[in-house]
Each structure stands twice: as structure tokens, then as C-alpha cells.
Design a protein around this motif. Structure first.
Motif, mmCIF file in Angstrom:
data_model
loop_
_atom_site.group_PDB
_atom_site.id
_atom_site.type_symbol
_atom_site.label_atom_id
_atom_site.label_comp_id
_atom_site.label_asym_id
_atom_site.label_seq_id
_atom_site.Cartn_x
_atom_site.Cartn_y
_atom_site.Cartn_z
ATOM 1 N N ASN A 125 0.857 -1.625 0.222
ATOM 2 C CA ASN A 125 -0.044 0.126 0.313
ATOM 3 C C ASN A 125 0.656 1.509 -0.037
ATOM 4 O OD1 ASN A 125 0.898 0.298 2.477
ATOM 5 N ND2 ASN A 125 -1.028 -0.307 3.733
ATOM 6 N N VAL A 126 0.495 2.546 -0.111
ATOM 7 C CA VAL A 126 0.656 3.726 0.166
ATOM 8 C C VAL A 126 1.706 3.825 1.010
ATOM 9 C CG1 VAL A 126 -0.667 5.071 1.068
ATOM 10 C CG2 VAL A 126 0.813 5.591 -0.966
ATOM 11 N N PHE A 129 5.013 1.977 0.414
ATOM 12 C CA PHE A 129 6.388 2.784 -0.325
ATOM 13 C C PHE A 129 6.511 3.785 0.514
ATOM 14 C CE2 PHE A 129 3.686 0.723 -3.832
ATOM 15 C CZ PHE A 129 4.881 0.706 -4.514
ATOM 16 N N TYR A 141 4.130 4.952 -5.619
ATOM 17 C CA TYR A 141 3.019 4.006 -5.505
ATOM 18 C C TYR A 141 1.936 4.237 -6.449
ATOM 19 C CZ TYR A 141 -2.278 2.703 -3.512
ATOM 20 O OH TYR A 141 -2.894 2.677 -3.433
ATOM 21 N N GLN A 145 0.540 2.074 -9.664
ATOM 22 C CA GLN A 145 -0.906 1.576 -9.901
ATOM 23 C C GLN A 145 -1.214 1.674 -11.121
ATOM 24 O OE1 GLN A 145 -2.902 -0.026 -7.248
ATOM 25 N NE2 GLN A 145 -0.902 -0.075 -6.114
#
Length: 162
Positions: A125-126, A129, A141, A145
């Protein structure tokens, strides 16, 4: 609140306002001096005063790249598979180096910060990162994505055609 305390508070506020007023006046005076010096230098060089619509040359903002990327230069990301789920560890490092050069990010030892393949990146997930790259993790990120969603969209398009 006592009368003495009110007086002290009022004096403090008025002194703060006067400090701000003085700073603003000095800033205006300084910018006027710079403009006058620029105008006099222009007059010395050209032998006449500058035109009315003349403005001093502007310095580009700090965030603007000095050498913008050229459209005809081959991108490092062209060597990557279109589907990030198929990336090996080497592909991940290539993508990180490409992103670092593209966005002027500092990623020290990308193979140690991201010792994983594309499937493992899909699970991040962010915040994960951002833990690995505090400045630029959000950009990484978002780019990942976008690549992942593009690959999934293309996969769904090809599946629906069959």
C-alpha cells in the motif's frame, strides 16, 4: 485579566505589528532599489531608458527541470513488461531507477529497499512505499497503480474479445 497584563499584551501585539510593518516596508524599499538599479543598468547598456512594458528576466521556479526530457529519447520503461505482475526483481530495480531519473528522486540502493518482484509490489500500500522512500513514495505508488490498472484493463479487453 489584570490591567497591567492587558497593557503588556496590547504592547506585545502592537510591537509585533510594527515589526511586520517594518519588514514589509524594507522589502518594498529593497525591491524598488533593485528595480532602479536594473533600469539604470539597462539605460547604460542601451543608451536609453527601458520600454514601459519591459520586465526583468524571470528565473525559472526551483521545481522546474533545467533539462526537460526529450520526446524522442528512448525510455527505460519501454524495456519493462507491460504487466507489472510479471516483473522480476531486475525489472523492479529498472523501474525504480527510471522513476528516480524521471522525477529527480533520490533512491539509494533500490535493490535493498525493494527486494521483491512485481507480484510483491502489488501487495504494497502507499504507506509501505512511503516507509521505503519517504520523499517520492507516493509518486512511486501512483505510477505503479496506473501501470497495474492499465495492464488489468488491457487483459479484460482481450478476454472480452474472445
Amino acid at each position: 485579566m489584570s490591567v497591567n497584563l492587558r497593557k503588556e499584551v496590547n504592547e506585545t501585539h502592537s510591537s509585533r505589528n510594527s515589526v511586520h510593518r517594518l519588514r514589509a516596508q524594507n522589502a518594498r524599499r529593497f525591491s524598488h532599489q533593485v528595480m532602479m538599479q536594473t533600469d539604470s543598468m539597462t539605460q547604460e547598456v542601451w543608451g536609453r531608458p527601458p520600454p514601459a512594458d519591459w520586465a526583468a528576466p524571470r528565473v525559472p521556479p526551483a521545481h522546474a527541470p533545467l533539462n526537460p526530457p526529450r520526446a524522442n529519447m528512448p525510455r527505460q520503461s519501454e524495456n519493462l513488461p507491460k504487466d507489472p505482475r510479471m516483473w522480476s526483481r531486475e525489472h523492479v530495480v529498472m523501474w525504480l531507477r527510471h522513476m528516480a531519473s524521471r522525477h529527480q528522486m533520490q533512491i539509494n540502493a533500490p535493490h535493498l529497499r525493494f527486494p521483491m518482484n512485481g507480484k510483491a509490489l502489488c501487495l504494497m500500500n502507499v504507506d509501505m512505499f512511503l516507509q521505503r522512500v519517504p520523499v517520492g513514495g507516493k509518486t512511486l505508488y501512483k505510477d505503479f497503480q496506473l501501470r497495474l490498472s492499465r495492464a488489468m484493463y488491457l487483459q479484460a479487453q482481450t478476454a472480452s474479445k474472445c
